[in-house]
Design an enzyme around this catalytic site. Structure first.
Site, mmCIF file in Angstrom:
data_model
loop_
_atom_site.group_PDB
_atom_site.id
_atom_site.type_symbol
_atom_site.label_atom_id
_atom_site.label_comp_id
_atom_site.label_asym_id
_atom_site.label_seq_id
_atom_site.Cartn_x
_atom_site.Cartn_y
_atom_site.Cartn_z
ATOM 1 N N TYR A 32 1.438 -1.227 0.090
ATOM 2 C CA TYR A 32 -0.322 -0.299 -0.334
ATOM 3 C C TYR A 32 0.341 0.886 -0.228
ATOM 4 O O TYR A 32 1.843 1.011 -0.190
ATOM 5 C CB TYR A 32 -1.065 -0.391 1.440
ATOM 6 C CG TYR A 32 -0.290 0.076 2.251
ATOM 7 C CD1 TYR A 32 0.202 -0.664 3.132
ATOM 8 C CD2 TYR A 32 -0.504 1.829 2.914
ATOM 9 C CE1 TYR A 32 0.797 -0.448 4.354
ATOM 10 C CE2 TYR A 32 -0.005 1.729 4.455
ATOM 11 C CZ TYR A 32 0.770 0.965 5.114
ATOM 12 O OH TYR A 32 1.364 1.175 6.289
ATOM 13 N N ARG A 51 7.962 4.266 -4.493
ATOM 14 C CA ARG A 51 8.343 3.718 -3.120
ATOM 15 C C ARG A 51 7.265 2.010 -3.448
ATOM 16 O O ARG A 51 7.906 1.073 -3.484
ATOM 17 C CB ARG A 51 8.422 4.360 -1.681
ATOM 18 C CG ARG A 51 8.460 3.060 -0.776
ATOM 19 C CD ARG A 51 8.002 4.064 0.563
ATOM 20 N NE ARG A 51 6.602 4.954 0.133
ATOM 21 C CZ ARG A 51 6.552 5.384 1.643
ATOM 22 N NH1 ARG A 51 7.215 5.617 2.445
ATOM 23 N NH2 ARG A 51 5.199 5.533 1.771
ATOM 24 N N HIS A 102 -0.956 -21.186 0.469
ATOM 25 C CA HIS A 102 0.024 -19.784 0.329
ATOM 26 C C HIS A 102 0.827 -19.533 -0.743
ATOM 27 O O HIS A 102 1.581 -18.529 -1.116
ATOM 28 C CB HIS A 102 1.335 -20.540 1.815
ATOM 29 C CG HIS A 102 0.760 -20.746 2.984
ATOM 30 N ND1 HIS A 102 -0.239 -21.535 3.479
ATOM 31 C CD2 HIS A 102 1.053 -20.057 4.398
ATOM 32 C CE1 HIS A 102 -0.488 -21.429 4.764
ATOM 33 N NE2 HIS A 102 -0.050 -20.210 5.378
ATOM 34 N N LYS A 147 6.453 -1.398 2.353
ATOM 35 C CA LYS A 147 5.319 -1.191 2.672
ATOM 36 C C LYS A 147 4.096 -2.314 2.506
ATOM 37 O O LYS A 147 3.230 -2.368 1.881
ATOM 38 C CB LYS A 147 4.868 0.130 2.584
ATOM 39 C CG LYS A 147 4.158 1.238 2.735
ATOM 40 C CD LYS A 147 4.287 2.421 2.873
ATOM 41 C CE LYS A 147 3.075 2.916 3.182
ATOM 42 N NZ LYS A 147 3.264 3.191 5.022
ATOM 43 N N GLU A 179 12.349 3.170 13.747
ATOM 44 C CA GLU A 179 11.915 3.870 13.657
ATOM 45 C C GLU A 179 10.660 3.919 14.692
ATOM 46 O O GLU A 179 11.192 2.929 15.504
ATOM 47 C CB GLU A 179 11.258 3.694 12.355
ATOM 48 C CG GLU A 179 10.843 2.678 11.860
ATOM 49 C CD GLU A 179 9.925 2.028 10.139
ATOM 50 O OE1 GLU A 179 10.008 2.980 9.852
ATOM 51 O OE2 GLU A 179 9.961 1.096 10.079
ATOM 52 N N LEU A 203 10.751 2.312 6.750
ATOM 53 C CA LEU A 203 10.547 2.248 5.726
ATOM 54 C C LEU A 203 11.232 3.055 5.317
ATOM 55 O O LEU A 203 11.462 4.689 6.216
ATOM 56 C CB LEU A 203 9.209 2.059 5.669
ATOM 57 C CG LEU A 203 8.017 2.830 4.498
ATOM 58 C CD1 LEU A 203 7.744 1.507 3.723
ATOM 59 C CD2 LEU A 203 6.814 3.161 5.264
HETATM 60 N N1 PDD Z 1 2.917 5.344 7.483
HETATM 61 N N2 PDD Z 1 7.560 3.873 8.925
HETATM 62 C C1 PDD Z 1 6.115 2.857 8.722
HETATM 63 C C2 PDD Z 1 6.251 1.921 10.224
HETATM 64 C C3 PDD Z 1 5.076 3.875 8.655
HETATM 65 O O1 PDD Z 1 4.246 3.012 8.400
HETATM 66 C C4 PDD Z 1 5.574 4.480 7.990
HETATM 67 C C5 PDD Z 1 4.075 6.039 7.123
HETATM 68 C C6 PDD Z 1 6.620 6.059 7.952
HETATM 69 C C7 PDD Z 1 6.572 7.100 7.115
HETATM 70 O O2 PDD Z 1 6.503 7.361 5.894
HETATM 71 P P1 PDD Z 1 6.049 8.455 4.645
HETATM 72 O O3 PDD Z 1 6.892 9.626 5.413
HETATM 73 O O4 PDD Z 1 6.685 7.984 3.583
HETATM 74 O O5 PDD Z 1 4.830 8.844 5.696
HETATM 75 C C8 PDD Z 1 7.598 5.139 8.332
HETATM 76 C C9 PDD Z 1 1.967 5.757 7.021
HETATM 77 C C10 PDD Z 1 1.448 6.449 7.019
HETATM 78 C C11 PDD Z 1 0.339 4.682 7.709
HETATM 79 O O6 PDD Z 1 0.558 3.531 7.533
HETATM 80 O O7 PDD Z 1 -0.460 4.928 7.402
#
Ligand code: PDD
Length: 285
Positions: A32, A51, A102, A147, A179, A203
């Site tokens: 996603y 990405r 699977h 992601k 993170e 990520l």
């Molecule tokens: N999540 N790390 C993780 C594990 C994340 O889920 C996210 C963002 C980020 C930040 O990435 P970005 O700056 O590209 O949003 C880092 C989104 C917002 C979500 O899962 O809703």
């Protein structure tokens, strides 16, 4: 904001349904993106789509659309969903298969879904107080750079933060801070902005990229470097960044004050630079 995109059609969100045999439903087999929209403009669309391409390749799923096609689909979806600041949620799964297995189906028909939701700007109270966070051991898998919609590790960790009255959990793997459960991490140490380098355990955030760019363009010293977990506790400032939460100053960690216990001067500066970037995007600058 209740029209969604599903497999080539615009449909009312409540009528957008998929099969229970969808591998996204059965296995979390999909990826996603979350893309902010300021005014009518998609924030860093190329970065998000690049990405997304890497995430799809990471789970060995063919990208169903070119970048130009994605742009057309998302712009059309935004057009029918009014205006204002929003974010687009975009998801592709390996689609429905005749039986639960699977192993991948021979010729998958991916399910493509997108929707639009309101985005809440950071509140003025944030600049005064910041937010609290906890540290937790990172219990996720070893491909956090993908992601993936399979988010149980992230969900359990975020829920622990919420139950502790905190905004985020900061994740530690082998003694290093990686993170947040849904955000990237920055800290200020000896006046320098630091963030862990990209790799399989975090990520590669689009907001993270922009913060590093804004630092470089404005003479703020910044470095990508591994962060030993103990640095979190003597940091001058601590921030977490994401598409939906922008740059959050963390002012309490595990019940203790971070730095002076208030959002720091570098956060105030970066927050202003970030708001300036958004404002220019809205007006097409
Ligand atoms: N999540 N790390 C993780 C594990 C994340 O889920 C996210 C963002 C980020 C930040 O990435 P970005 O700056 O590209 O949003 C880092 C989104 C917002 C979500 O899962 O809703």
């Amino acid at each position: 904001m209740n029209t969604a995109y599903l497999n080539g059609r615009l449909v009312p969100l409540e009528e957008a349904t998929v099969s229970v045999m969808d591998r996204g439903f059965l296995f979390g087999d999909g990826v996603y993106e979350v893309i902010p929209v300021y005014g009518a403009r998609l924030f860093r669309l190329d970065g998000h789509l690049a990405r997304f391409e890497r995430s799809l390749a990471g789970i060995r799923l063919t990208n169903p659309h070119s970048r130009a096609q994605w742009r057309t689909i998302l712009e059309r979806l935004l057009e029918v969903n009014g205006d204002g600041d929003r974010y687009v949620y975009l998801q592709v799964t390996r689609g429905p298969a005749p039986k639960r297995d699977h192993a991948f189906p021979g010729a998958p028909t991916p399910t493509v879904f997108a929707s639009v939701s309101p985005i809440t700007p950071p509140s003025p109270a944030l600049a005064e107080h910041g937010v609290a966070a906890i540290t937790r051991e990172d219990i996720r898998w070893k491909r956090c750079d993908i992601k993936a919609i399979t988010l149980l590790g992230n969900l359990l960790l975020r829920q622990e933060a919420v139950e502790a009255g905190c905004a985020e959990a900061i994740l530690i793997r082998d003694g290093e801070a990686m993170e947040g459960a849904a955000s990237n991490l920055f800290l200020v140490r000896a006046g320098t902005l630091l963030t862990p380098p990209k790799g399989p355990f975090l990520l590669p955030g689009i907001t993270r990229d922009l913060v590093l760019e804004l630092a470089r363009d404005n003479g703020i010293e910044a470095r990508e470097t591994p962060i030993p977990a103990q640095w979190l506790h003597d940091a001058e400032e601590l921030w977490v960044t994401s598409s939906t939460r922008e740059i959050l100053p963390v002012t309490r960690l595990d019940g203790e004050a971070v730095g002076a216990g208030r959002p720091g001067p570098l956060w105030t500066r970066m927050h202003a630079l970030f708001q300036g970037y958004k404002a220019r995007l809205r007006t097409g600058g």
